[in-house]
Design a protein around this motif. Structure first.
Motif, short mmCIF file in Angstrom:
data_model
loop_
_atom_site.label_atom_id
_atom_site.label_comp_id
_atom_site.label_asym_id
_atom_site.label_seq_id
_atom_site.Cartn_x
_atom_site.Cartn_y
_atom_site.Cartn_z
N MET A 257 -39.36 38.66 -85.02
CA MET A 257 -40.08 40.44 -84.21
C MET A 257 -40.41 40.38 -83.10
O MET A 257 -41.03 39.56 -82.75
CB MET A 257 -41.12 40.84 -84.77
N TRP A 258 -39.54 41.24 -82.14
CA TRP A 258 -40.60 41.21 -81.00
C TRP A 258 -41.14 43.05 -81.00
O TRP A 258 -40.21 44.19 -81.06
CB TRP A 258 -39.44 42.24 -79.89
N ASN A 259 -42.51 42.84 -80.82
CA ASN A 259 -43.80 43.94 -80.94
C ASN A 259 -43.34 43.88 -78.93
O ASN A 259 -44.68 43.31 -78.83
CB ASN A 259 -44.81 44.12 -81.39
N PRO A 260 -43.42 45.81 -79.04
CA PRO A 260 -43.00 45.89 -77.14
C PRO A 260 -44.84 45.75 -76.85
O PRO A 260 -45.53 45.91 -75.55
CB PRO A 260 -42.21 46.85 -77.95
N ARG A 261 -45.46 45.96 -78.14
CA ARG A 261 -47.25 46.22 -77.81
C ARG A 261 -48.45 45.28 -77.85
O ARG A 261 -49.19 45.32 -77.58
CB ARG A 261 -47.89 46.81 -78.94
N GLN A 262 -47.04 44.27 -77.96
CA GLN A 262 -47.85 42.71 -77.28
C GLN A 262 -46.94 41.75 -76.85
O GLN A 262 -46.37 42.04 -76.18
CB GLN A 262 -47.97 41.78 -78.64
N PRO A 263 -47.96 40.90 -75.88
CA PRO A 263 -46.90 40.16 -74.73
C PRO A 263 -46.67 38.99 -75.55
O PRO A 263 -46.21 38.38 -76.57
CB PRO A 263 -48.18 38.68 -74.52
N LEU A 264 -45.05 38.69 -74.52
CA LEU A 264 -43.81 38.20 -75.18
C LEU A 264 -43.80 38.54 -76.73
O LEU A 264 -42.76 37.68 -77.32
CB LEU A 264 -44.35 37.02 -75.01
N GLY A 265 -43.93 39.93 -76.99
CA GLY A 265 -43.06 40.78 -77.91
C GLY A 265 -44.17 39.83 -79.85
O GLY A 265 -43.56 40.19 -80.40
N GLY A 266 -45.14 39.44 -79.08
CA GLY A 266 -45.86 38.58 -79.88
C GLY A 266 -45.86 37.19 -80.51
O GLY A 266 -45.86 36.56 -81.45
N ASN A 267 -44.64 36.16 -79.72
CA ASN A 267 -44.02 35.54 -79.90
C ASN A 267 -44.58 34.40 -78.71
O ASN A 267 -45.07 34.40 -78.25
CB ASN A 267 -42.51 35.68 -79.82
N ASN A 268 -44.59 33.22 -78.94
CA ASN A 268 -44.49 32.28 -78.15
C ASN A 268 -42.70 31.52 -77.17
O ASN A 268 -42.34 32.20 -77.91
CB ASN A 268 -45.70 30.97 -78.94
N GLU A 269 -42.88 30.85 -75.86
CA GLU A 269 -41.65 31.30 -75.52
C GLU A 269 -40.41 30.10 -76.33
O GLU A 269 -39.21 29.77 -76.42
CB GLU A 269 -42.25 30.01 -74.41
N ALA A 270 -41.92 29.22 -77.10
CA ALA A 270 -40.63 28.13 -77.92
C ALA A 270 -39.42 29.00 -79.02
O ALA A 270 -38.79 28.61 -79.27
CB ALA A 270 -41.42 27.34 -78.60
N ASP A 271 -40.71 29.69 -79.38
CA ASP A 271 -39.96 30.64 -80.75
C ASP A 271 -38.83 31.77 -80.26
O ASP A 271 -37.24 31.88 -80.77
CB ASP A 271 -40.83 31.58 -81.08
N LEU A 272 -38.94 31.58 -78.57
CA LEU A 272 -38.02 32.67 -78.43
C LEU A 272 -36.56 32.20 -77.89
O LEU A 272 -35.43 32.80 -77.60
CB LEU A 272 -38.13 33.29 -76.62
N LEU A 273 -36.87 30.51 -77.37
CA LEU A 273 -35.64 30.05 -77.16
C LEU A 273 -34.86 29.46 -78.27
O LEU A 273 -33.77 29.63 -77.88
CB LEU A 273 -36.26 28.56 -76.08
N GLU A 274 -35.64 28.97 -79.44
CA GLU A 274 -35.23 29.26 -80.42
C GLU A 274 -33.70 29.88 -81.00
O GLU A 274 -33.11 30.31 -82.18
CB GLU A 274 -35.76 28.12 -81.54
N ALA A 275 -34.24 30.94 -80.92
CA ALA A 275 -33.88 32.58 -81.80
C ALA A 275 -32.13 33.22 -81.27
O ALA A 275 -31.80 32.74 -80.29
CB ALA A 275 -35.02 33.23 -80.94
#
Length: 424
Positions: A257-275
């Motif tokens: 989930m990408w939450n626009p009110r949190q840094p990186l949508g509330g995620n870490n870079e590793a999760d975003l790379l695997e998404a």
């Protein structure tokens, strides 16, 4: 503590609906919030201000007088006018529509009326914008009540999406203004916006290699996107994105989930790379109300019941139903049923009631026992329709919706890509 995928799925239905539903919509137009109904508690992103402006005379007219004015105006304006009514509109408004359907069906239906100078869209703001984008030169689109917005569409605003895009491009090591395919010929990410979004976000997709989808062709659009990119940023409805991607075999772990009110949508870079699919933290307040408990109760009370829900419902609800589909798919599901069948439907109450009236030889009911219509669709009332039609008779265009030319051009590009992505 890190939330599980299921814990992060937005599903918090209210237990009761708002008593303000009994009030006239013009009493609520200037008040904060989206009005009575399911999205009463939704937070309005700033700045979103669409005040209603119905003159006092129309507020005081009887149903009979309003009906007479609307019918007379339609007759006088003839083929110069086309009225579009969304499936979720109240019956008092739908009765005057030349076409009834979902937002994209209606925008296209208007194109069949070459002689129409005015397109009166009885729906919500983003629908009227889409109609203006697709309208022919010289046609003017009118939204009877400017307070008829959409809480889901407002959950993804242009600034937030642009900021998310810049963050994602930084993670993927690309220039957001000049993204190029890699050695595999794929882009790192493609934006996909649901039809239920502003013209600005459709334009954002158009100029960033992206595309628009509807609830009926979301799978075809995701297939199109995956052929061109490693992953998708899907907004504004998390549930449609999750349900569609899951049915295509994308693991939940690859749908953060990408939450626009949190840094990186509330995620870490590793999760975003695997998404594979990044889901925006947005939802439809009406469809969020449906629960698996309601489905269990329907099955217990009506053995043999057939259950169909809209894909904007939370994933557990879609999984527990017999079928899921767009408003048009729901309509076709009921039409294909047999006399004597019992059908429980998980979508907006006005559409469910209309289907029940159309098929009296079946038992058709809404899964949610608490009647909670679409708050913003509720803002359209015969009084507003009579006012804008009388204005046309007097040579005045009230509440015209106009999308800036550059924005409309980019948005049209994304819509044309959507039309080219045919379901297999």
């Amino acid at each position: 503590m890190k939330l599980s995928v299921t814990d992060r799925i937005e599903v918090r239905p209210a237990q009761s609906c708002d008593t303000d539903l009994a009030r006239a919509p013009w009493d609520l137009d200037a008040m904060p919030g989206y009005g009575p109904g399911a999205s009463r508690a939704d937070v309005i992103p700033e700045p979103v201000s669409r005040p209603g402006q119905l003159p006092q005379a129309y507020r005081e007219m009887s149903e009979e007088e309003l009906h007479g004015r609307i019918v007379a105006a339609k007759e006088a304006l003839g083929e110069r006018l086309v009225i579009l009514g969304h499936f979720y509109q109240r019956d008092e408004v739908v009765q005057y529509a030349d076409f009834v359907g979902d937002s994209f069906q209606l925008a296209n239906a208007a194109l069949t009326r070459d002689q129409a100078e005015w397109i009166v869209f009885c729906g919500v703001h983003f629908m009227a914008e889409t109609a203006d984008i697709l309208a022919r030169e010289g046609q003017q689109v009118i939204l009877p009540n400017l307070a008829a917005g959409c809480s889901m569409a407002d959950m993804a605003d242009e600034d937030s999406v642009e900021a998310a895009w810049e963050d994602l491009c930084a993670v993927y090591g690309v220039d957001p203004g000049a993204i190029e395919p890699d050695a595999e010929g794929k882009l790192p990410v493609i934006p996909v916006t649901y039809m239920n979004s502003s013209a600005a976000l459709k334009a954002f997709c158009g100029r960033n290699n992206g595309i628009v989808c509807t609830s009926s062709n979301a799978a075809a659009v995701l297939e199109w996107a995956f052929e061109r990119a490693h992953r998708v940023l899907f907004f504004p409805d998390q549930h449609l994105g999750r349900n569609t991607a899951k049915a295509m075999g994308v693991p939940l772990e690859q749908m953060p989930m990408w939450n626009p009110r949190q840094p990186l949508g509330g995620n870490n870079e590793a999760d975003l790379l695997e998404a594979k699919v990044l889901l925006w933290h947005g939802f439809c307040s009406v469809h969020r109300r449906f629960t698996t408990a309601q489905i269990d109760q329907a099955r217990a009370e009506h053995p043999g019941v057939k259950i169909i829900v809209h894909p904007e419902c939370p994933m557990p609800v879609v999984d527990a139903a017999d079928a899921a589909g767009s408003t048009d798919a729901i309509k076709k599901f009921v039409a294909a049923s047999e006399p004597g069948d019992t059908i429980a439907i998980g979508t907006e109450i006005n559409m469910v009631n209309r289907l029940a009236a159309e098929y009296p030889d079946r038992t058709i009911f809404c899964l949610d026992p608490v009647i909670c219509p679409c708050s913003t669709m509720y803002r359209i009332h015969p009084g507003y329709l009579a006012w804008v039609l009388d204005g046309l008779l007097e040579g005045e265009v009230h509440n015209q919706i106009t999308v800036p030319q550059t924005q409309a051009r980019d948005a049209r590009t994304a819509l044309e890509r959507m039309l080219a992505a045919k379901p297999r």
